[in-house]
Design a protein around this motif. Structure first.
Motif, mmCIF file in Angstrom:
data_model
loop_
_atom_site.group_PDB
_atom_site.id
_atom_site.type_symbol
_atom_site.label_atom_id
_atom_site.label_comp_id
_atom_site.label_asym_id
_atom_site.label_seq_id
_atom_site.Cartn_x
_atom_site.Cartn_y
_atom_site.Cartn_z
ATOM 1 N N MET A 1 7.837 45.700 20.178
ATOM 2 C CA MET A 1 8.685 44.991 21.165
ATOM 3 C C MET A 1 9.229 46.904 21.304
ATOM 4 O O MET A 1 9.790 47.623 20.687
ATOM 5 C CB MET A 1 9.356 44.640 20.426
ATOM 6 C CG MET A 1 8.797 42.945 19.805
ATOM 7 S SD MET A 1 8.333 41.921 21.467
ATOM 8 C CE MET A 1 10.033 41.286 21.659
ATOM 9 N N SER A 2 9.826 46.232 22.443
ATOM 10 C CA SER A 2 10.796 47.518 23.065
ATOM 11 C C SER A 2 12.173 47.099 23.809
ATOM 12 O O SER A 2 12.360 46.071 24.694
ATOM 13 C CB SER A 2 9.789 48.435 24.258
ATOM 14 O OG SER A 2 10.453 49.742 25.018
ATOM 15 N N TYR A 3 13.111 48.093 23.576
ATOM 16 C CA TYR A 3 14.681 47.773 24.427
ATOM 17 C C TYR A 3 15.350 48.724 24.335
ATOM 18 O O TYR A 3 14.935 49.567 23.791
ATOM 19 C CB TYR A 3 15.403 46.856 22.229
ATOM 20 C CG TYR A 3 14.723 46.697 21.706
ATOM 21 C CD1 TYR A 3 15.096 44.709 22.453
ATOM 22 C CD2 TYR A 3 13.355 46.153 21.202
ATOM 23 C CE1 TYR A 3 14.186 43.707 21.349
ATOM 24 C CE2 TYR A 3 12.876 45.170 20.173
ATOM 25 C CZ TYR A 3 13.521 44.098 20.588
ATOM 26 O OH TYR A 3 12.913 42.710 19.703
ATOM 27 N N ALA A 4 16.175 48.503 25.077
ATOM 28 C CA ALA A 4 16.808 49.555 25.756
ATOM 29 C C ALA A 4 18.168 48.820 26.178
ATOM 30 O O ALA A 4 18.808 47.455 26.208
ATOM 31 C CB ALA A 4 16.449 50.142 27.336
ATOM 32 N N LEU A 5 19.896 49.446 26.167
ATOM 33 C CA LEU A 5 20.868 49.395 26.574
ATOM 34 C C LEU A 5 20.615 48.967 27.960
ATOM 35 O O LEU A 5 20.552 50.176 28.362
ATOM 36 C CB LEU A 5 22.317 49.819 25.865
ATOM 37 C CG LEU A 5 21.977 50.298 24.235
ATOM 38 C CD1 LEU A 5 22.648 51.147 23.983
ATOM 39 C CD2 LEU A 5 21.478 49.487 23.533
ATOM 40 N N GLY A 6 21.648 48.027 28.864
ATOM 41 C CA GLY A 6 21.540 47.881 29.835
ATOM 42 C C GLY A 6 22.970 47.753 30.131
ATOM 43 O O GLY A 6 23.624 46.983 29.745
ATOM 44 N N ILE A 7 23.782 48.771 30.423
ATOM 45 C CA ILE A 7 24.760 48.519 31.538
ATOM 46 C C ILE A 7 25.128 48.037 33.095
ATOM 47 O O ILE A 7 24.688 49.118 33.252
ATOM 48 C CB ILE A 7 26.310 49.346 30.601
ATOM 49 C CG1 ILE A 7 26.049 49.491 28.900
ATOM 50 C CG2 ILE A 7 27.513 49.337 31.288
ATOM 51 C CD1 ILE A 7 26.797 50.738 28.738
ATOM 52 N N ASP A 8 25.576 47.681 33.299
ATOM 53 C CA ASP A 8 26.169 47.547 34.809
ATOM 54 C C ASP A 8 27.606 47.631 35.282
ATOM 55 O O ASP A 8 28.621 46.558 34.289
ATOM 56 C CB ASP A 8 25.993 45.853 35.260
ATOM 57 C CG ASP A 8 25.946 44.944 36.828
ATOM 58 O OD1 ASP A 8 25.837 46.076 37.221
ATOM 59 O OD2 ASP A 8 26.185 43.937 37.001
ATOM 60 N N VAL A 9 28.071 48.538 35.976
ATOM 61 C CA VAL A 9 29.331 48.837 35.696
ATOM 62 C C VAL A 9 30.042 48.167 37.467
ATOM 63 O O VAL A 9 29.468 48.966 38.634
ATOM 64 C CB VAL A 9 29.388 50.434 35.562
ATOM 65 C CG1 VAL A 9 31.555 50.824 36.342
ATOM 66 C CG2 VAL A 9 28.982 50.643 35.110
#
Length: 299
Positions: A1-9
């Motif tokens: 499994m692979s994860y990342a942080l995503g942020i929508d400004v």
């Protein structure tokens, strides 16, 4: 499994999440008001604080995020530098470098992040060449080929409706410079309804609700906006010849008369007979599209 942080400004809120890069599932969500009137540095500080909180929550779940991706409602060049400051004043700030205090980082224009998410997990899945359009506070677009949103030479291939169209009246010589975004976006619906018909809407959703309640003036504002956007989309289709158009954003993916009128107008303004039945699809990922796509930019 692979994860990342995503942020929508965005201009209204900063939304973030811990995203499973293999499925698009959002494990944890957080958001905070943007309040862009404070200037770029405070917004960047809040974005970093949100990212750190998500990073901590991911670790508490036993998840190690491979990095943080940020989508922002501005122009972003191929190197990840923000080059405009119409809503969020990050032009000239070391946004990516500050994010790298947390881990490997990427910065992208929000429309391309949205398009990437739809290409991977949403309505664009399985399409080799499609146009993605987002309609909400603003109106932007990008071409997606082989699952990759194309940025252009300078990262500016997203401006669909922000610049004026100059039209000279043949009878009186008056020069009109209409701007589509000031006619067909969410804030434009509010401004036109309140100004021209004495409405009291605060958001585009209020105008849609008034239309659903039978307000003929609201219906005129909504359908005329959809028809105007369709003219621009028809032109875009004529130039790019995609397999389909995918429409997202709070207003674009809402369905109803705005979407229906936009679709009819687009088909009317497509020149080639073989293209006139082009599919126009509603985006599938909803409000998570931006943060999911931002996370995917890290991959």
């Amino acid at each position: 499994m692979s994860y990342a942080l995503g942020i929508d400004v965005g201009g209204t809120k900063i939304a973030g999440g811990v995203v499973d890069l293999e499925t698009g599932q959002v494990l944890v969500r957080r958001s905070t008001p943007t309040r862009p009137e404070r200037g770029g540095e405070p917004v960047l500080a809040d974005t970093l604080e949100l990212a750190r909180a998500l990073h901590s929550e991911a670790r508490a779940l036993g998840v190690e995020a491979r990095g943080v991706g940020v989508g922002v409602c501005e122009l972003v060049d191929p190197a990840g530098h923000v080059t405009s400051g119409h809503a969020v004043q990050w032009a000239g700030l070391p946004v990516r470098e500050r994010l790298e205090e947390i881990g490997p980082a990427a910065v992208e224009a929000d429309v391309r992040a949205h398009a990437l998410a739809e290409a991977r997990f949403g309505a664009g899945r399985g399409l080799d060449l499609f146009v993605f359009v987002t309609v909400g506070t603003g109106i932007s677009s990008c071409l997606v080929q082989g699952g990759r949103p194309l940025a252009g030479a300078r990262g500016n291939a997203l401006v669909l409706a922000s610049s004026p169209t100059t039209v000279v009246c043949e009878r009186c010589g008056t020069v009109n410079r209409p701007v589509l975004e000031e006619y067909a976006s969410g804030p434009a619906l509010v401004a036109r309804y309140n100004r021209d018909y004495g409405g009291h809407a605060a958001r585009g959703e209020d105008v849609l609700a008034a239309m659903e309640a039978g307000d003929a003036h609201a219906s005129l504002v909504v359908t005329s906006a959809g028809a105007a956007l369709g003219v621009a989309l028809g032109w875009l289709v004529n130039v790019l010849d995609p397999e389909a158009v995918v429409v997202g954003g709070g207003l674009g993916a809402a369905g109803g008369p705005y979407f229906d009128t936009m679709t009819d107008s687009t088909h009317t303004h497509i020149w080639a007979d073989a293209t006139r039945g082009l599919p126009i699809l509603r985006a599938a990922l909803g409000p998570d599209a931006g943060l999911v796509g931002a996370a995917l930019t890290v991959a």
